[in-house]
Design a protein around this motif. Sequence first.
Motif, PDB file in Angstrom:
ATOM      1  N   SER A 105       0.767  -1.132  -0.145  1.00  0.00           N
ATOM      2  CA  SER A 105      -0.022   0.202   0.085  1.00  0.00           C
ATOM      3  C   SER A 105       0.713   1.259  -0.133  1.00  0.00           C
ATOM      4  O   SER A 105       0.271   2.306  -0.605  1.00  0.00           O
ATOM      5  N   GLY A 106       2.072   1.074   0.558  1.00  0.00           N
ATOM      6  CA  GLY A 106       2.743   2.415   0.398  1.00  0.00           C
ATOM      7  C   GLY A 106       3.413   2.777  -0.961  1.00  0.00           C
ATOM      8  O   GLY A 106       3.416   3.798  -1.467  1.00  0.00           O
ATOM      9  N   VAL A 107       3.553   1.526  -1.609  1.00  0.00           N
ATOM     10  CA  VAL A 107       3.916   1.666  -3.189  1.00  0.00           C
ATOM     11  C   VAL A 107       2.930   2.258  -3.840  1.00  0.00           C
ATOM     12  O   VAL A 107       2.841   3.133  -4.732  1.00  0.00           O
ATOM     13  N   ALA A 108       1.757   1.690  -3.607  1.00  0.00           N
ATOM     14  CA  ALA A 108       0.216   2.190  -4.256  1.00  0.00           C
ATOM     15  C   ALA A 108       0.036   3.664  -3.983  1.00  0.00           C
ATOM     16  O   ALA A 108      -0.174   4.287  -5.083  1.00  0.00           O
ATOM     17  N   ASN A 109       0.450   4.203  -2.903  1.00  0.00           N
ATOM     18  CA  ASN A 109       0.128   5.538  -2.645  1.00  0.00           C
ATOM     19  C   ASN A 109       1.092   6.406  -3.175  1.00  0.00           C
ATOM     20  O   ASN A 109       0.781   7.473  -3.870  1.00  0.00           O
ATOM     21  N   ALA A 110       2.401   5.995  -3.328  1.00  0.00           N
ATOM     22  CA  ALA A 110       3.520   6.711  -4.092  1.00  0.00           C
ATOM     23  C   ALA A 110       3.088   6.857  -5.419  1.00  0.00           C
ATOM     24  O   ALA A 110       3.226   7.762  -6.236  1.00  0.00           O
ATOM     25  N   ILE A 111       2.445   5.618  -6.115  1.00  0.00           N
ATOM     26  CA  ILE A 111       2.186   5.523  -7.507  1.00  0.00           C
ATOM     27  C   ILE A 111       0.817   6.625  -7.867  1.00  0.00           C
ATOM     28  O   ILE A 111       0.786   7.411  -8.705  1.00  0.00           O
ATOM     29  N   ASN A 124      -5.563   0.198  -8.880  1.00  0.00           N
ATOM     30  CA  ASN A 124      -4.609  -0.363  -7.852  1.00  0.00           C
ATOM     31  C   ASN A 124      -5.500  -1.749  -7.643  1.00  0.00           C
ATOM     32  O   ASN A 124      -6.415  -2.044  -7.050  1.00  0.00           O
ATOM     33  N   THR A 125      -4.630  -2.697  -7.987  1.00  0.00           N
ATOM     34  CA  THR A 125      -5.086  -4.000  -8.187  1.00  0.00           C
ATOM     35  C   THR A 125      -5.294  -4.781  -6.801  1.00  0.00           C
ATOM     36  O   THR A 125      -6.244  -5.593  -6.434  1.00  0.00           O
ATOM     37  N   ASN A 126      -4.310  -4.607  -5.960  1.00  0.00           N
ATOM     38  CA  ASN A 126      -4.105  -5.623  -4.868  1.00  0.00           C
ATOM     39  C   ASN A 126      -3.788  -4.795  -3.427  1.00  0.00           C
ATOM     40  O   ASN A 126      -3.421  -5.924  -2.783  1.00  0.00           O
ATOM     41  N   SER A 127      -3.636  -3.568  -3.695  1.00  0.00           N
ATOM     42  CA  SER A 127      -3.383  -3.289  -2.120  1.00  0.00           C
ATOM     43  C   SER A 127      -4.610  -2.909  -1.452  1.00  0.00           C
ATOM     44  O   SER A 127      -5.614  -2.410  -1.866  1.00  0.00           O
ATOM     45  N   SER A 128      -4.564  -3.275  -0.158  1.00  0.00           N
ATOM     46  CA  SER A 128      -5.749  -3.477   0.821  1.00  0.00           C
ATOM     47  C   SER A 128      -5.509  -2.599   2.071  1.00  0.00           C
ATOM     48  O   SER A 128      -6.437  -2.916   2.865  1.00  0.00           O
ATOM     49  N   ASN A 136      -6.216   8.442   1.281  1.00  0.00           N
ATOM     50  CA  ASN A 136      -5.281   8.383   0.108  1.00  0.00           C
ATOM     51  C   ASN A 136      -5.946   8.219  -1.103  1.00  0.00           C
ATOM     52  O   ASN A 136      -5.511   7.499  -2.133  1.00  0.00           O
ATOM     53  N   CYS A 137      -7.387   8.360  -1.250  1.00  0.00           N
ATOM     54  CA  CYS A 137      -7.972   8.010  -2.294  1.00  0.00           C
ATOM     55  C   CYS A 137      -7.469   9.131  -3.419  1.00  0.00           C
ATOM     56  O   CYS A 137      -6.778  10.165  -2.953  1.00  0.00           O
TER      57      CYS A 137
END
Length: 414
Positions: A105-111, A124-128, A136-137
């Motif tokens: 989820s940290g990577v997803a938020n950075a992206i 965001n396929t799989n960060s939960s 962070n939406c």
Amino acid sequence: MASVIGGTGSFFGPWKENHAWAQGAKPIKLGLTCDASGQYGNSGQDDFRGIKMAIDEFNAKGGVLGRQVTYITADTETTPATGSRVAERFITREDCTILIGALHSGVANAITQVASKYGVIYMNTNSSAPSEAGENCSRVKFVWDGNGTNFSKASVKNAVDSIGKNWMLLTNDYVWGHTTSAATRAQVEAAGGKIIDNLLVPQNTRDFTAYLLKIQQAKPDVVATAIGGDDIKALREQVAQLKLDGKPAWINNQQDWPDVWGAPDSLFGVFGTTWYHKLQLPGVADFVKKWQAANKDGPIPVPGNVSYNGYMSTRELLRAIERAGSTNNVKIIKELENLKVSATDRMQHFDAYMDPMTHQMQQTIYLARRNAKPADNTDLYEIIRWTEPKTAADDAAPGKCKLTPYEQVPTVDS
């Protein structure tokens, strides 16, 4: 391409790019931000298999809007800094107008931060982490996995009532672990239980001895873990070695299939998932066969929840482009915000829908435990309960999510 273009990313690789498109109309190019190393490296590649399967299916029938779909992918290394650089590079140098993929989820938020700056849609396929569809939406981001709150709502109250009120939390020390354990705490306390301790575990921990000794001394009724990736595999093995897998009871928030496949003998407790390849539902068996045909040389013989989420998110994205009749980002976003998918089409027990206020897919949440009577060597789960989307919904997310107005989103077109 994006009307707001700025900044450059330094080159790093290796890169893998798919050029399997015919001459003709310019392809729609996707940037796949899938981990290939680090804590979620195995899951990242399983995510990639599902995404690629959906792309190949559309290309086999002529592409989308008469255009082939191509992609580039690079290892985001399960680190936010690398994920951010990959996203920047994909958008500014590789002409990718949509990004897909992430576990951490940290990577997803950075992206997300990079995608939002340019107005590029991000699946965001799989960060939960609950924060992914909460604080962070983003207007450009859509979240496809169930989150920590969904799984807690499906499991905690029954466990407090049937097992006991004294709980301990075992928490990976990053955003997913923190927000998931916070969601569990809220559900435990609402059900009349008490959190007697919360043990923070650094990422990439391989020796859990000190934590397990504390658990033995405290004697909680239930331990609720928010430990992911390679860390949960190590934890499970050591719990089994110390014979702690019977008492206390364990609630493992979510088990990703690649983590389970790597160490099935240590599977214990009750855990959540969004899908299982043995569900007795229409379409499941055919999907499994197609996935196996597409991944003959893969390390895992059947699809799990991670590959499923990768496939579903990509399929619905490409369908949304078709319905929009356009690659304009805002037109696609509006199609996704109104998305409804029947239970049959989702291969789940209940109809699913995209929450337009948070951009999280609301779907069936499953609870499972180890299968004592497997039908074959892939039949690791016994599904013990499924919960409707409205029952498992993260009620707090809409109050935390503030979506940017459409007119403030930079225009992007492929």
